[in-house]
Design an enzyme around this catalytic site. Structure first.
Site, PDB file in Angstrom:
ATOM      1  N   GLU A  61      10.440  21.304   0.803  1.00 63.05           N
ATOM      2  CA  GLU A  61      10.258  19.964   0.402  1.00 63.05           C
ATOM      3  C   GLU A  61       9.608  19.753  -1.057  1.00 63.05           C
ATOM      4  O   GLU A  61       8.998  18.652  -0.893  1.00 63.05           O
ATOM      5  CB  GLU A  61       9.096  19.495   1.840  1.00 63.05           C
ATOM      6  CG  GLU A  61       8.288  20.186   1.630  1.00 63.05           C
ATOM      7  CD  GLU A  61       9.058  21.699   2.552  1.00 63.05           C
ATOM      8  OE1 GLU A  61       9.582  22.107   2.603  1.00 63.05           O
ATOM      9  OE2 GLU A  61       7.869  22.485   3.292  1.00 63.05           O
ATOM     10  N   ASN A  62       9.046  20.515  -1.708  1.00 64.22           N
ATOM     11  CA  ASN A  62       8.899  20.006  -2.910  1.00 64.22           C
ATOM     12  C   ASN A  62       9.583  19.568  -4.249  1.00 64.22           C
ATOM     13  O   ASN A  62       9.426  18.706  -4.937  1.00 64.22           O
ATOM     14  CB  ASN A  62       8.426  21.293  -3.315  1.00 64.22           C
ATOM     15  CG  ASN A  62       8.925  22.594  -3.671  1.00 64.22           C
ATOM     16  OD1 ASN A  62      10.353  22.991  -2.958  1.00 64.22           O
ATOM     17  ND2 ASN A  62       9.196  23.353  -4.754  1.00 64.22           N
TER      18      ASN A  62
END
Lengths: 233, 217
Positions: free
Chosen positions: B46-47
């Site tokens: 998710e980064n």
């Protein structure tokens, strides 16, 4: 071409004062505005409200500002790598607002894109939603989250030009693009400031319209938080 | 009884061809090691990366290429990078097919708690609240009991919630359990574990119908 280039870090941070609200790009220590943080430490600007996904580590990133007690409040999604942070939070010296990571990103984007608020399902039914307006759409519940209001956004990009056009590298992109234009003044530091015309317009991640000031960063340590490797067979 | 790798191996069987998968920190990260070679999947972090590969060889690490656990990673052919808003757009917009994450507690109604122990641990939720609020298909990977030997599968969560009514399946060192509208339903036993042992380690009501097969791991 409208020139956004400033001569140095001193000019880049002109107008930064105590008690301002500032956004900082970066995820962990990746893609953080190292030069802007160093200058804030040097100037000892106090009472900052920092909007940043993380709070650095004890001796790097925003941890450097925490160390000098320059931060009044942190708005973050995850702050787990920092002992000084924990100490200041538990002693009540530091005000902390923890919000979901996607909500943090979208509150930046809303500010950038002119939305006063957005509805998100994240945090519904949890303490994050306490006191906030909720609403049902198509049978699912959402929480109203407001756009951030910030004075400065400190951004780190890989390449940029004097027009303020930016290209990011790898996962160092993270929150940087969504914070551009989300504050009154967006200050960008780049690893490589290239001549205008060199960047392919097709490859620009953030157009210069979202940027007020751009400068070439002096040095980058680019520290790795969790070096993880595999053995060669 | 399974170890952490065993749990990951069992969950890997839930990963289907063509899936985009988000793996949480801890046991979920291990799942990538056990997905069959003939299954095409892309792992999302998710980064801001899709198409995550293995950890880099020593000396080939890049500070600008990390996963959500801040570990250095590599990318596979076909990978892409994107900003945090787009990343959570993928998650919130339900484009990610499967989310696998750890938990401190799961309740009969699918509530999950995994981000805060008041007075003890307050690190933040990271992306967990966004993930559990939006994902259609959530599998929790965890040990059945905590270090004190207390059940983590409860009638109601005691810790601050991460999300409500969202967990669909739980794979522990003892069992595979489905979260149904009527509560926990026992699907499979870990090798060498009896139904009685699972019942004893589960505080919430456990629905047991017919013969419970042993996991194939």
């Amino acid at each position: 071409m409208i020139n956004k280039k400033v001569a140095n870090i001193t000019e880049a941070l002109e107008g930064v004062k105590d008690n301002m609200t500032c956004m900082f790009g970066g995820f962990g220590l990746s893609g953080i505005p190292e030069n802007a943080i160093a200058e804030l430490v040097k100037r000892n600007i106090k009472g900052l409200t920092c909007i940043s996904n993380n709070a650095g580590v004890d001796d790097f990133g925003l941890g450097l500002l925490l160390h000098q007690k320059q931060i009044k409040k942190m708005v973050s999604s995850y702050v787990g790598e920092n002992d000084e942070f924990e100490r200041q939070m538990l002693s009540g010296e530091l005000d902390v607002e923890l919000i979901p990571q996607g909500t943090l990103a979208e509150r930046c984007r809303a500010a950038q894109a002119g939305f006063p608020a957005i509805y998100t399902p994240a945090g519904y039914g949890t303490e994050v939603a306490e006191g906030k307006e909720t609403r049902e759409f198509d049978g699912k519940m959402y929480v109203l989250e407001h756009a951030f209001k910030a004075d400065f956004a400190f951004i780190k990009a890989w390449k940029g030009d004097a027009a303020g056009n930016l290209i990011f590298k790898g996962t160092a992109r993270n929150f940087n693009p969504v914070m551009c234009g989300a504050a009154k003044i967006t200050v960008v530091e780049v690893e490589e400031l290239v001549p205008v015309g060199e960047l392919d317009p097709n490859q620009i991640h953030i157009p210069g319209i979202f940027v007020q000031r751009i400068f070439q960063g002096e040095t980058y340590e680019k520290r790795i938080e969790q070096l993880t490797v595999r053995q060669r067979a | 009884m399974l170890d952490k790798n065993g749990i990951a191996k069992r969950i890997a069987k839930e990963v289907k061809n063509g899936y985009y998968v988000n793996l949480g920190i801890g046991i979920p990260t291990l799942v990538a090691n056990f997905v069959r070679d003939d299954i095409e999947v892309e792992f999302q972090s998710e980064n801001g990366v899709l198409g995550m590969g293995p950890f880099p060889y020593e000396g080939e690490e890049d500070a600008d290429i990390i996963n959500a656990g801040k570990q250095t990673i590599t990318t596979l052919p076909g990978a892409s990078f994107f900003d945090s808003a787009m990343s959570f757009g993928m998650i919130r917009g339900q484009h990610v097919d499967l989310t696998i994450l750890g938990a401190m507690e799961v309740a009969e109604n699918g509530d999950i708690a995994n981000w805060k122990i008041p007075g003890k641990m307050v690190k933040g939720m990271g992306g967990a609240m966004d993930l559990v609020a939006s994902a259609e298909n959530i599998i929790v990977a965890m040990m059945h009991t905590n270090r004190a030997g207390e059940s983590k599968l409860l009638k109601r969560c005691s810790l601050p919630l991460t999300g409500v009514g969202c967990v669909k399946k739980i794979v522990t060192n003892l069992a595979v359990i489905e979260v149904t509208p009527k509560g926990f339903k026992l699907l499979e036993r870990a090798p060498g574990v009896s139904v009685e042992e699972i019942v004893k380690a589960t505080e919430g009501e456990l629905i047991i119908e017919g013969e419970i097969p042993e996991m194939d791991v």
